[in-house]
Design an enzyme around this catalytic site. Structure first.
Site, short mmCIF file in Angstrom:
data_model
loop_
_atom_site.label_atom_id
_atom_site.label_comp_id
_atom_site.label_asym_id
_atom_site.label_seq_id
_atom_site.Cartn_x
_atom_site.Cartn_y
_atom_site.Cartn_z
N ASP A 32 22.58 25.22 -42.27
CA ASP A 32 21.85 23.96 -42.25
C ASP A 32 21.26 23.74 -40.86
O ASP A 32 21.93 23.96 -39.85
CB ASP A 32 22.78 22.80 -42.64
CG ASP A 32 22.01 21.55 -43.01
OD1 ASP A 32 22.05 21.14 -44.18
OD2 ASP A 32 21.35 20.97 -42.10
N ILE A 33 20.03 23.29 -40.83
CA ILE A 33 19.33 23.11 -39.56
C ILE A 33 19.88 21.93 -38.75
O ILE A 33 19.69 21.87 -37.54
CB ILE A 33 17.81 22.94 -39.84
CG1 ILE A 33 16.98 23.35 -38.66
CG2 ILE A 33 17.48 21.53 -40.31
CD1 ILE A 33 15.49 23.49 -38.97
N ASN A 90 24.37 16.63 -53.27
CA ASN A 90 23.79 15.29 -53.32
C ASN A 90 22.75 15.22 -54.42
O ASN A 90 21.94 16.14 -54.58
CB ASN A 90 23.12 14.96 -51.97
CG ASN A 90 24.12 14.85 -50.84
OD1 ASN A 90 25.22 14.31 -51.03
ND2 ASN A 90 23.78 15.37 -49.67
N VAL A 99 15.92 17.30 -50.17
CA VAL A 99 15.21 18.51 -50.58
C VAL A 99 15.48 18.71 -52.07
O VAL A 99 16.64 18.79 -52.51
CB VAL A 99 15.69 19.75 -49.79
CG1 VAL A 99 14.91 20.98 -50.25
CG2 VAL A 99 15.51 19.53 -48.29
N HIS A 103 21.13 22.33 -54.08
CA HIS A 103 21.83 23.06 -53.02
C HIS A 103 23.22 22.50 -52.88
O HIS A 103 23.44 21.30 -53.02
CB HIS A 103 21.08 22.97 -51.70
CG HIS A 103 20.65 21.59 -51.32
ND1 HIS A 103 19.52 20.99 -51.87
CD2 HIS A 103 21.20 20.68 -50.50
CE1 HIS A 103 19.40 19.77 -51.37
NE2 HIS A 103 20.42 19.56 -50.54
N HIS A 105 26.27 22.04 -50.30
CA HIS A 105 26.65 22.05 -48.89
C HIS A 105 28.08 22.58 -48.78
O HIS A 105 28.97 22.11 -49.49
CB HIS A 105 26.66 20.63 -48.33
CG HIS A 105 25.33 19.94 -48.28
ND1 HIS A 105 24.60 19.80 -47.14
CD2 HIS A 105 24.61 19.33 -49.26
CE1 HIS A 105 23.48 19.13 -47.39
NE2 HIS A 105 23.48 18.83 -48.68
P1 AMP Z 1 20.26 16.94 -48.88
O1 AMP Z 1 20.24 15.74 -48.01
O2 AMP Z 1 21.52 17.08 -49.70
O3 AMP Z 1 19.01 17.10 -49.72
O4 AMP Z 1 20.34 18.18 -47.90
C1 AMP Z 1 19.22 18.81 -47.37
C2 AMP Z 1 19.70 19.56 -46.16
O5 AMP Z 1 18.72 20.52 -45.82
C3 AMP Z 1 19.93 18.69 -44.93
O6 AMP Z 1 21.28 18.78 -44.53
C4 AMP Z 1 18.97 19.26 -43.90
O7 AMP Z 1 19.49 19.28 -42.60
C5 AMP Z 1 18.74 20.66 -44.43
N1 AMP Z 1 17.49 21.29 -44.06
C6 AMP Z 1 16.24 20.76 -44.14
N2 AMP Z 1 15.32 21.65 -43.75
C7 AMP Z 1 16.00 22.79 -43.44
C8 AMP Z 1 15.62 24.07 -42.97
N3 AMP Z 1 14.33 24.39 -42.74
N4 AMP Z 1 16.58 24.99 -42.74
C9 AMP Z 1 17.88 24.68 -42.96
N5 AMP Z 1 18.31 23.50 -43.41
C10 AMP Z 1 17.38 22.56 -43.64
#
Ligand code: AMP
Length: 119
Positions: A32-33, A90, A99, A103, A105
């Site tokens: 995760d970024i 989520n 996103v 996914h 976590h």
């Molecule tokens: P959610 O809030 O459950 O949709 O999680 C989306 C996750 O994607 C968040 O924890 C972000 O930090 C992560 N995220 C968004 N863009 C990227 C990326 N380019 N590379 C890695 N993680 C990302």
């Protein structure tokens, strides 16, 4: 046309960089970024686009199980099987989904606070 027009679709297609730490035929795992724990890895389906958990169908059960087992395998590989870890998915607004490609976590590497408290 690729229906997965999300940032994770771009990661799957290697159009943008990610730190990939797990991959098999169906699942991609990458860091995760914006990590919320010392270890924070996202596990996503590689070949099937499902926007949210609410969009998953009975036929997606095996794939969703594979996400969970991929996270467990990675956690074991990294030595977290005894101390433990958390997996979270989520779904939509109140959970803060940002996103829209499902996914899972994986959070590990330190005692984790409780969760689920309304903000
Ligand atoms: P959610 O809030 O459950 O949709 O999680 C989306 C996750 O994607 C968040 O924890 C972000 O930090 C992560 N995220 C968004 N863009 C990227 C990326 N380019 N590379 C890695 N993680 C990302």
């Amino acid at each position: 046309m690729n229906e997965n027009d999300t940032i994770f679709g771009k990661i799957i297609r290697r159009e943008i960089p990610a730190t990939i730490v797990y991959e098999d035929d169906d699942v991609l795992g990458f860091k995760d970024i914006a990590p919320q724990a010392p270890v924070h890895v996202l596990f996503i389906p590689k070949n099937t686009h499902i926007a949210t958990l609410d969009d998953a169908k009975a036929g997606d059960a095996e794939l969703i199980g594979k996400l969970v087992l991929a996270a467990a395998e990675y956690a074991r590989r990294e030595g977290f099987e005894q101390n433990g870890y958390r997996v979270v998915m989520n779904c939509r607004g109140d959970a803060g989904q940002t996103v829209f490609h499902i996914h899972l976590h994986l959070l590990a590497g330190a005692p984790l606070g409780r969760f689920g408290t309304p903000m």
